[in-house]
Design a protein around this motif. Structure first.
Motif, PDB file in Angstrom:
ATOM      1  N   THR A  37       0.847  -1.196   0.000  1.00 34.65           N
ATOM      2  CA  THR A  37       0.000   0.000   0.000  1.00 34.65           C
ATOM      3  C   THR A  37       0.875   1.235   0.000  1.00 34.65           C
ATOM      4  O   THR A  37       1.818   1.340   0.791  1.00 34.65           O
ATOM      5  CB  THR A  37      -0.914   0.034   1.245  1.00 34.65           C
ATOM      6  OG1 THR A  37      -1.658  -1.170   1.318  1.00 34.65           O
ATOM      7  CG2 THR A  37      -1.860   1.219   1.193  1.00 34.65           C
ATOM      8  N   GLY A  38       0.553   2.172  -0.869  1.00 31.63           N
ATOM      9  CA  GLY A  38       1.223   3.453  -0.874  1.00 31.63           C
ATOM     10  C   GLY A  38       0.286   4.519  -0.353  1.00 31.63           C
ATOM     11  O   GLY A  38      -0.941   4.409  -0.466  1.00 31.63           O
ATOM     12  N   ILE A  39       0.833   5.572   0.219  1.00 35.97           N
ATOM     13  CA  ILE A  39       0.013   6.623   0.802  1.00 35.97           C
ATOM     14  C   ILE A  39       0.254   7.933   0.063  1.00 35.97           C
ATOM     15  O   ILE A  39       1.389   8.289  -0.269  1.00 35.97           O
ATOM     16  CB  ILE A  39       0.307   6.775   2.321  1.00 35.97           C
ATOM     17  CG1 ILE A  39      -0.685   7.736   2.983  1.00 35.97           C
ATOM     18  CG2 ILE A  39       1.738   7.202   2.568  1.00 35.97           C
ATOM     19  CD1 ILE A  39      -0.586   7.766   4.500  1.00 35.97           C
ATOM     20  N   GLY A  40      -0.842   8.639  -0.234  1.00 36.16           N
ATOM     21  CA  GLY A  40      -0.748   9.933  -0.882  1.00 36.16           C
ATOM     22  C   GLY A  40      -0.389   9.847  -2.348  1.00 36.16           C
ATOM     23  O   GLY A  40      -0.271   8.768  -2.932  1.00 36.16           O
ATOM     24  N   GLN A  41      -0.213  11.003  -2.954  1.00 41.86           N
ATOM     25  CA  GLN A  41      -0.009  11.063  -4.399  1.00 41.86           C
ATOM     26  C   GLN A  41       1.306  10.434  -4.841  1.00 41.86           C
ATOM     27  O   GLN A  41       1.453  10.008  -5.995  1.00 41.86           O
ATOM     28  CB  GLN A  41      -0.069  12.519  -4.874  1.00 41.86           C
ATOM     29  CG  GLN A  41       0.995  13.434  -4.282  1.00 41.86           C
ATOM     30  CD  GLN A  41       0.929  14.848  -4.834  1.00 41.86           C
ATOM     31  OE1 GLN A  41       0.618  15.052  -6.000  1.00 41.86           O
ATOM     32  NE2 GLN A  41       1.174  15.843  -3.983  1.00 41.86           N
ATOM     33  N   TYR A  42       2.291  10.357  -3.952  1.00 42.88           N
ATOM     34  CA  TYR A  42       3.579   9.773  -4.318  1.00 42.88           C
ATOM     35  C   TYR A  42       3.670   8.286  -3.961  1.00 42.88           C
ATOM     36  O   TYR A  42       4.725   7.675  -4.131  1.00 42.88           O
ATOM     37  CB  TYR A  42       4.714  10.538  -3.647  1.00 42.88           C
ATOM     38  CG  TYR A  42       4.756  11.989  -4.060  1.00 42.88           C
ATOM     39  CD1 TYR A  42       5.055  12.361  -5.372  1.00 42.88           C
ATOM     40  CD2 TYR A  42       4.458  13.007  -3.150  1.00 42.88           C
ATOM     41  CE1 TYR A  42       5.076  13.695  -5.764  1.00 42.88           C
ATOM     42  CE2 TYR A  42       4.481  14.342  -3.527  1.00 42.88           C
ATOM     43  CZ  TYR A  42       4.786  14.677  -4.836  1.00 42.88           C
ATOM     44  OH  TYR A  42       4.797  16.006  -5.209  1.00 42.88           O
ATOM     45  N   LEU A  43       2.584   7.723  -3.452  1.00 40.74           N
ATOM     46  CA  LEU A  43       2.518   6.301  -3.103  1.00 40.74           C
ATOM     47  C   LEU A  43       3.680   5.900  -2.195  1.00 40.74           C
ATOM     48  O   LEU A  43       4.349   4.877  -2.411  1.00 40.74           O
ATOM     49  CB  LEU A  43       2.515   5.445  -4.370  1.00 40.74           C
ATOM     50  CG  LEU A  43       1.424   5.744  -5.407  1.00 40.74           C
ATOM     51  CD1 LEU A  43       1.478   4.741  -6.549  1.00 40.74           C
ATOM     52  CD2 LEU A  43       0.045   5.752  -4.772  1.00 40.74           C
TER      53      LEU A  43
END
Length: 465
Positions: A161-167
């Protein structure tokens, strides 16, 4: 057999006849007992709760790493401050400015998230009913699932899982020997399994994945002597963390700042709070409950009983806290979720559910500020004391209830009170939990309360003569 190592209260509904029945809660401090540790390490898989003591887990790093190497599977929840299994990466706080900054995105397929719509992980709310994603954008709170990321991942790690626009890497997995470690850098992953949404698949998926390891029973693991060698001293804690205050009274010089001690159980929020550079001017001293001597409290001017403490560890210090209340030169601050009604004289408690979404819905959660002329309000802003709480206190007569809950037009209990008449020491008690939220990097109001408390005790400290 799957053991879930916890640091406090078991997950609500843990014994329901569902996938939760596959997880047996075990006190993480059982690792310090030879027989209990052997039983724990005989499991097929482990879940490490976010409320577990990281300094304790570090003492057993070789044993836990050996468990994985022998084929076991482990889910690690929370924000890793000190790597307690070989290969773990340290969690980093994300400086987020809006809900999209903490939106989780699928990066690599993993069986635990099979069938999960990641939009259902973005927001949480306590507003009754099942809500569309569009509605949750209006009434939900983002950031519960994750508000940070990991760098320096172990070789071969897979970002799930990536978080935010930059994953940025939030959830990741990696092989260690014959086993596997799955890391979720947020509130306990199993707590997100909600049958009203696609995330209801997380619970049964998790159990299925944990049961699918190849651990060989009887394969040699690190023994007790290894755990002893792998002590906290061998893995230095963050600045000021994990070291007990010295025993004995240190007489301050005239005008000197107070000696402030924080009672804690080695959890990630406490360790991150102690290591926060913004708090360095207060020189907060660590009182790590499993190793400190209760008599050390006699040398402190200000005693902060950190929130959400392990009740067994706190019980050893409760008599010393009560003794400190008999010293007129001391200030004692007791933070939330510590069952004060069971050990603090003269105070009662009534449960109320936590309302964490009011600022999104405009709902009146009943919080009221009282005694506007009280000198305490020189140090506390409304935002610092009205973010959320964990129940109502009923203080003894003479105490000043500064923040209360109003229900049906009447005050039903205190959320924060100060008592300067029922014992020689100055006492402040609240059901709010600022150390947890400040250390977790969540809820700015909680940080404001923590800063306010420190400003108050420092500015009003009168050195003993």
């Amino acid at each position: 057999m799957i053991f879930r190592l916890i640091g406090g209260t078991p997950m609500r509904a843990q014994n329901d006849p569902s996938w939760r029945g596959a997880l047996e809660d075990v006190d993480a401090y059982d690792l310090d007992d030879d027989a209990a540790r052997a039983r724990i390490l005989s499991a097929d898989a482990l879940v490490i709760g976010g409320g577990a003591d990281h300094l304790l887990l570090c003492r057993h790093r070789e044993a836990l790493s050996g468990f994985v190497r022998s084929g076991g599977r482990v889910l690690v929840n929370g924000q890793v401050v000190k790597p307690f299994i070989d290969g773990l990466a340290v969690w980093r706080k994300l400086e987020f400015r809006g809900a999209q900054d903490v939106r989780p995105h699928s990066v690599t397929a993993h069986p635990v998230w099979h069938g999960v719509d990641y939009r259902d992980l973005h927001y949480r709310t306590g507003v009754p009913g099942t809500h569309s994603y569009e509605k949750l954008e209006e009434i939900g709170v983002a950031g519960f699932y994750g508000r940070g990321y990991h760098l320096d991942l172990p070789e071969g790690a897979s970002v799930v899982t990536g978080i935010g626009q930059y994953l940025l890497p939030l959830d990741y997995s990696y092989r260690l020997g014959d086993g596997e470690v799955l890391v979720h850098g947020g509130n306990d992953l199993e707590s997100f399994s909600d049958d009203r949404y696609s995330i209801g698949e997380i619970g049964p998926n998790l159990v299925h994945w944990l049961e699918g390891g190849t651990r060989t029973p009887g394969k040699k693991l690190a023994g007790p002597e290894t755990a002893e060698r792998n002590s906290v001293a061998a893995v230095p804690p963050p600045p000021s963390a994990g070291q007990s205050v010295a025993v004995g009274r240190r007489e301050p010089a005239p005008g000197a700042a107070p000696r402030i001690g924080l009672l804690h159980g080695g959890t990630f929020p406490a360790l991150r709070t102690l290591a926060d550079p913004a708090l360095a001017p207060y020189r907060i001293e660590s009182v790590y409950l499993p190793e400190a001597d209760p008599s050390a409290l006699a040398g402190l001017d200000v005693i902060i009983v950190g929130d959400r403490l392990h009740q067994g560890q706190l019980a050893r210090f409760a008599p010393a806290v009560r003794a400190a209340l008999q010293d007129p030169a001391k200030t004692v601050i007791i933070l939330g979720e510590n069952k004060v009604e069971q050990w603090l004289p003269g105070v009662g408690y009534t449960f109320r559910p936590t309302v964490f979404w009011a600022w999104r819905t405009g709902e009146d959660n009943g919080t009221r500020l009282r005694l506007p002329e009280d000198p305490m309000w020189e140090y506390f802003t409304p935002r610092a004391v009205s973010w959320h709480h964990h129940g109502l206190l009923h203080p003894p007569a003479g105490a000043r209830s500064l923040v209360v809950m109003e229900e049906d037009g009447a005050d039903s209990g205190a959320l924060l009170y100060v008592d300067e008449v029922n014992q020689p020491a100055r006492l402040l008690v609240t059901t709010m939990d600022p150390v947890y939220h400040h250390g977790s990097g969540f809820m700015p109001g909680a940080s404001q309360l923590l800063y306010s408390l420190l400003r108050w005790v420092t500015a009003t400290h009168v050195p003993s003569s």
